[in-house]
Design a protein around this motif. Structure first.
Motif, mmCIF file in Angstrom:
data_model
loop_
_atom_site.group_PDB
_atom_site.id
_atom_site.type_symbol
_atom_site.label_atom_id
_atom_site.label_comp_id
_atom_site.label_asym_id
_atom_site.label_seq_id
_atom_site.Cartn_x
_atom_site.Cartn_y
_atom_site.Cartn_z
ATOM 1 N N LYS A 22 29.204 47.981 82.763
ATOM 2 C CA LYS A 22 29.779 48.166 81.422
ATOM 3 C C LYS A 22 30.587 46.927 81.011
ATOM 4 O O LYS A 22 30.481 46.447 79.887
ATOM 5 C CB LYS A 22 30.664 49.415 81.407
ATOM 6 N N ASN A 23 31.398 46.408 81.946
ATOM 7 C CA ASN A 23 32.178 45.199 81.668
ATOM 8 C C ASN A 23 31.276 44.019 81.351
ATOM 9 O O ASN A 23 31.540 43.246 80.435
ATOM 10 C CB ASN A 23 33.089 44.854 82.845
ATOM 11 N N ASN A 26 29.979 44.296 77.868
ATOM 12 C CA ASN A 26 31.028 43.945 76.902
ATOM 13 C C ASN A 26 31.228 42.435 76.832
ATOM 14 O O ASN A 26 31.409 41.865 75.756
ATOM 15 C CB ASN A 26 32.343 44.630 77.254
ATOM 16 N N GLU A 29 28.465 40.827 74.842
ATOM 17 C CA GLU A 29 28.661 41.041 73.400
ATOM 18 C C GLU A 29 29.739 40.097 72.866
ATOM 19 O O GLU A 29 29.587 39.496 71.802
ATOM 20 C CB GLU A 29 29.021 42.500 73.123
ATOM 21 N N ASP A 30 30.842 39.957 73.618
ATOM 22 C CA ASP A 30 31.916 39.051 73.199
ATOM 23 C C ASP A 30 31.423 37.610 73.143
ATOM 24 O O ASP A 30 31.750 36.862 72.217
ATOM 25 C CB ASP A 30 33.109 39.140 74.164
#
Length: 187
Positions: A22-23, A26, A29-30
């Motif tokens: 999950k990290n 993220n 995406e960042d």
């Protein structure tokens, strides 16, 4: 029991793996958002070159400042060393030692053999006068550099000294400071 421990451990590993995935998602995406922001900036190459040149000058200035700081520290240690030795010779009859301030530490050397000496191996009188010399060298140098005249105030500085060095100290201590206040039970 062992089977339960293994299942529990496996569950923990799976939970951690899910959290890491999950990290990672993220972070991707960042990274995509930041990349798009960077592309949207319209900068000329001359602006980038000026920034790079400015950064190079900044790094050079930082290196110069580090060198100056090191040189100033080294010079101050030399001055403290000279003043400490000068005061020790005034405070202690026949000192036989050379004081050297190096990398923020006080080192002692035999004047004849040049061997390093551990402060703990000296008698109490010598130990106290060495400490007194180093501390007072800081006071003396501060007075000289700042143009002040701070008094030397000491409470029983010779309480551990034998009479010869007590007399030697009290006869000579006033030669290095404009004002001296000593509290002593030796007289």
């Amino acid at each position: 029991r062992k089977k339960q421990e293994k299942e529990s451990s496996l569950r923990n590993v799976r939970l951690r793996l899910g959290s890491l995935e999950k990290n990672l998602k993220n972070y991707k995406e960042d990274l995509k958002i930041i990349s798009e922001e960077i592309k949207s900036y319209k900068t000329e190459s001359s602006e980038i070159n000026q920034g790079e040149i400015g950064l190079k000058y900044y790094k050079v200035l930082l290196d110069i400042l580090k060198d100056l700081e090191g040189d100033a520290k080294s010079q101050l240690e030399k001055e403290i060393t000279l003043k400490s030795n000068s005061l020790f010779k005034v405070y202690y009859d026949n000192p036989g030692l050379d004081i050297k301030i190096e990398s923020g530490s006080v080192k002692l050397f035999d004047l004849v053999t040049k061997d390093e000496i551990d402060l703990a191996t000296l008698n109490k009188s010598q130990q106290e006068m060495i400490k007194f010399s180093v501390i007072n060298s800081l006071l003396k140098l501060s007075n000289e550099k700042l143009g002040n005249s701070l008094p030397l105030i000491a409470d029983a500085p010779t309480s551990s000294s034998e009479w010869t060095n007590t007399k030697y100290f009290t006869d000579n201590v006033g030669n290095n400071f404009e004002q001296v206040v000593l509290f002593s039970k030796d007289y």
